[in-house]
Each structure stands twice: as C-alpha cells, then as structure tokens.
Design an enzyme around this catalytic site. Sequence first.
Site, PDB file in Angstrom:
ATOM      1  N   LYS A  77       3.241 -42.506  24.487  1.00 31.83           N
ATOM      2  CA  LYS A  77       4.052 -43.402  23.652  1.00 31.83           C
ATOM      3  C   LYS A  77       4.611 -42.611  22.486  1.00 31.83           C
ATOM      4  O   LYS A  77       3.880 -41.842  21.847  1.00 31.83           O
ATOM      5  CB  LYS A  77       3.172 -44.559  23.155  1.00 31.83           C
ATOM      6  CG  LYS A  77       3.933 -45.637  22.380  1.00 31.83           C
ATOM      7  CD  LYS A  77       3.009 -46.772  21.947  1.00 31.83           C
ATOM      8  CE  LYS A  77       3.777 -47.939  21.317  1.00 31.83           C
ATOM      9  NZ  LYS A  77       2.888 -49.051  20.921  1.00 31.83           N
ATOM     10  N   SER A 158       4.741 -53.722  22.359  1.00 25.11           N
ATOM     11  CA  SER A 158       5.693 -52.680  22.023  1.00 25.11           C
ATOM     12  C   SER A 158       5.649 -51.476  22.971  1.00 25.11           C
ATOM     13  O   SER A 158       6.643 -50.757  23.072  1.00 25.11           O
ATOM     14  CB  SER A 158       5.434 -52.199  20.599  1.00 25.11           C
ATOM     15  OG  SER A 158       4.172 -51.576  20.492  1.00 25.11           O
ATOM     16  N   SER A 182       0.092 -54.959  22.080  1.00 20.67           N
ATOM     17  CA  SER A 182       1.094 -54.032  22.619  1.00 20.67           C
ATOM     18  C   SER A 182       0.661 -53.150  23.769  1.00 20.67           C
ATOM     19  O   SER A 182       1.494 -52.460  24.338  1.00 20.67           O
ATOM     20  CB  SER A 182       1.631 -53.134  21.512  1.00 20.67           C
ATOM     21  OG  SER A 182       2.589 -53.835  20.791  1.00 20.67           O
TER      22      SER A 182
HETATM   23  N1  GLN Z   1       4.055 -58.115  19.346  1.00 19.94           N
HETATM   24  C1  GLN Z   1       3.241 -57.850  18.194  1.00 19.94           C
HETATM   25  C2  GLN Z   1       4.119 -57.529  17.011  1.00 19.94           C
HETATM   26  O1  GLN Z   1       5.278 -57.594  17.155  1.00 19.94           O
HETATM   27  C3  GLN Z   1       2.263 -56.770  18.474  1.00 19.94           C
HETATM   28  C4  GLN Z   1       2.853 -55.422  18.463  1.00 19.94           C
HETATM   29  C5  GLN Z   1       1.813 -54.368  18.661  1.00 19.94           C
HETATM   30  O2  GLN Z   1       0.720 -54.641  19.144  1.00 19.94           O
HETATM   31  N2  GLN Z   1       2.166 -53.158  18.248  1.00 19.94           N
HETATM   32  O3  GLN Z   1       3.659 -57.230  15.967  1.00 19.94           O
END
Ligand code: GLN
Length: 492
Positions: A77, A158, A182
């Site tokens: 990532k 994400s 995410s």
């Molecule tokens: N969807 C969540 C957010 O927008 C979690 C994102 C994540 O886990 N990095 O914050």
Amino acid sequence: MLTDLTIAEAREKLRAREFSAVDLTMAHLHAIETLNPRLNAFITVSHSQALDQARAADEALARGDARALTGIPLAIKDLFCTVGVRTTAASEILRPFVPPYESTVTAQLLRDGAVFLGKTNLDEFAMGSSNMTSAYGPVENPWKRLQDEDAVLVPGGSSGGSAAAVAARMSMGATGTDTGGSIRQPASFCGLVGVKPSYGRCSRWGVVAFASSLDHPGPFARTVRDGAILLGSMAGHDPKDSTSADVPVPDYEAACRRGVKGLRIGVPKEYRSDGMPAEIEALWQKGLGWLRDAGAEIVDVSLPHTKYGLATYYIVAPAEASSNLARYDGVRYGARQDGAELSDMYGNTRAAGFGAEVRRRIMIGTYVLSAGYYDAYYLRAQKVRALILRDFNDAFQQVDALITPTTPSAAFAQGEKMDDPIQMYLNDLFTVGANLAGVPAISIPAGLDANGLPLGLQIIGKPFDEETVFAVSAEMERAAGFTALPQLRAGG
Ligand code: GLN
C-alpha cells in the site's frame, strides 16, 4: 498458472526449485502490465527492483537459505514508506516524495525475502471506503455484477489498490492499513482474506499516519493460511513505535489448524442493523451454522454501545488526522506552492496538495479539537470509546470470538454514495468497533450475493489473541469452500 498459486504453495514449489523466483515475479509483472492500465491498482510499479529482489531470492534458495517469504511477490500500500521508491499516500502533496527510510513492516517483509512489485493505490491518506478519493484516479474492482457487466464497481477502501491487486492475481499478497475498516471492507468487496491484528501488533513506524490511535497495518491474502504467513512476518515489537507491544509473535500458521471444538462464539445482537440486506443476514446465520457443526457453541452477547461507534470514530479519526497532517506544510515533505508570505506558502501548499475529503476531515478535526468544542465532541468521544472497549472486554468474559458481517452491502459502483459523505461513512458500521477497541479482526470471503459479488464475514477476537481468530477463520474458510473468481484476473 503461477499467478493462481497461494503463497503457501508457491513457497514450497520455490524451495523444490520447480520454478524460480524470477519466473514467479515475471508472471506477476506481466499480469500487472496487462491488467493495471484498466484496474489502476498500482500507483508505482517497481519493475527492475522487483527483478533484482527476485534474483537475490533465487540465490538464497540455491544456497538453501530460504526464509518465510523468499521469492514471494507482494504489493505494498502506498502509505508504507519504502527507501528509494516514491510514497504518495495517493495525495498530490506527496507526489514527489521519495522516503530515505523503510517502514518497519516492509523492512521485516524484505528481511524475510519478499519481492516488492510496487506501491498500490488507496484513498488519499487512507480516508475513504471506495478508493474514489485518490489523486491518482479510482481503482476498479476486478469483480463484476452478473447481470450488469458494464457497471464499474469500487474495490472498497482505503486499501482498494492492494485488494484489487491480490484479487486480480497481480500479486500474491499485499499490505494494507486499517483505521476504521480499510483492510476488512476491501477484502470483503474483493473476495479476499483481510487481517487487522491487535493494536500494537504491527509497527506503525514509517507508515504515513492518518489517526495514530486507530491505524493498524495488516495483510491481504487469498487464503487464511497466507494471511497467517504474512502477519507472521509483519508483526513484532519495534522500539521505534512507542505503541508497539513487546509481546512474542506466535505461530499463526499453526493456529489455523487448531479447529474450533469447544470454543464459545458470540453473536452481538446490536450488529443486526435495520435495513441490513436479507442475504447478508442469511450468510451470517450460515456462518454460525458452520461453526456449530464444527463443535463450537454459539452464544448471544451484547455490545450495548455499538450504535455510538461510527459517531465516535468520525470524531476521533478526523481529530487525530488534523493533527497528523499539520506536518505537510511545504517545508518538510513533498510539494510546495510559493506565496508572498510564509503563511501564504503554507496555505497555498495545503490548498493545492489536499483533496476535498482530506480537507473535510481536517476541518472536522480542528473543529472538534477547538477550545470551544473540545469537551462537547472530542472529550466525550474519548469517553464513549472507553465504553466501547469495555463492551468488548465484557463480551470476551463470556466468549472466545465474535462473528458479524464485515460490511452492510456488497461492492457498489463508482459514483454511488458519492454525493453524501454520511452514506459513505456507513460502510464502516461493522468494522470501526474493532479499531476503537484495538482488538484483532479478520474478514473472510464467505459467499456471493444475488449479483455474484463476494460478501465477507468478520471474526473478532480478544486483544493479542489473533491465534483464535485465525483458528475460527480457517474453520469457516473450510466450510465456506469459497472458490468463485473475479472476472478480471490474470489468465481470466
Ligand atoms: N472508511 C474509513 C474512513 O474513511 C476507514 C478508513 C481506514 O480504515 N483507513 O475513515
């Protein structure tokens, strides 16, 4: 096809010299060349570095010096700093940033012989659930709706690029980070295993920070065993991260073979959300049946503060994000926009460098932390967070693990849920609790919806008891027999 092998299989065949690490890496680089122009899962492909690492792996194999991941191609990532390889966090502001240091997690994967294919796309600074907020364009989910092959689906977010890369067979495994879901949500959307370990299990050092008390590095894989192999390399104490736990890393692969006989499995009643699709409810029941058949006892439990989870998360996460992102000032990292005064330079740099969702989070964060509202929002959210943690502790007095759906829906199409941020935030309904409490959780592919799209079930465990979570996940994986494949994949 070499790209269809699991990590466990490839590891064995590499050691038996059935093919070389260079062959295996070439097969994946070829898949990337074919598929990435469409899927956009990688921001950066490190072609020559990957081949160098593969050659070194072949030498190690020839010497009989194979480690846990020698010659295994992985995707990283683009939130993990990698020496000499651009690390963007999918933001404009870090477009030119080439880190002079290696994150602890990626350093450990390299120590164990892994080959890095490149850096994967994500929502900007890991803020999002669809990979639509990346400054490098959206990622396409390799899965298609049966009746509607034209719809372009999101891979979740994400860590959407990592999930798409592994699902499409462009990589055997990948790293992700999970702040509110995410890893688990994209795993669920792409038919993968996604592992969010306990807070403190994997070092955050060298990982671009979103919300420090919620960020959890972890792996994506196509099987539970592969997830165990990857976590085994990624985990471990790191003195450079003050929140890293100094506890030994157990043998997660062995834990996958333990079975579930005699375990008590909890079903949190508050996760029965109104409007949950019937097929997700049905899959949940099916998953509980698998465990009952394998000798576990199913118990109803209560996590009474579940309904405050999302509100708490969306105060704590932006608060920490606004503080963490203050460092992008045009001086220390990445891109700069000039201005007449120093403060103009800061303002211009940040205005040009951050996308809309990141700016929204910074504004929410600074608001909830501001002197006038701190007590009303941030302080209260921290108190509720303590109650959420207590809920989990109480539940784990009665049970060894909890089972819930991972997401309230299957993958949606690009553009859906885009005009209302709250709709997007609802994706995290079932996942944020484990981040707020710091407990380990795994999503496994458990079935398909009526459109032929994967649906995940989530297994949540006690702090630092990933072993039980792996044992339950592996049992459910055996029972689920999930063999469906995405339409867009290497050789597909
Ligand atoms: N969807 C969540 C957010 O927008 C979690 C994102 C994540 O886990 N990095 O914050």
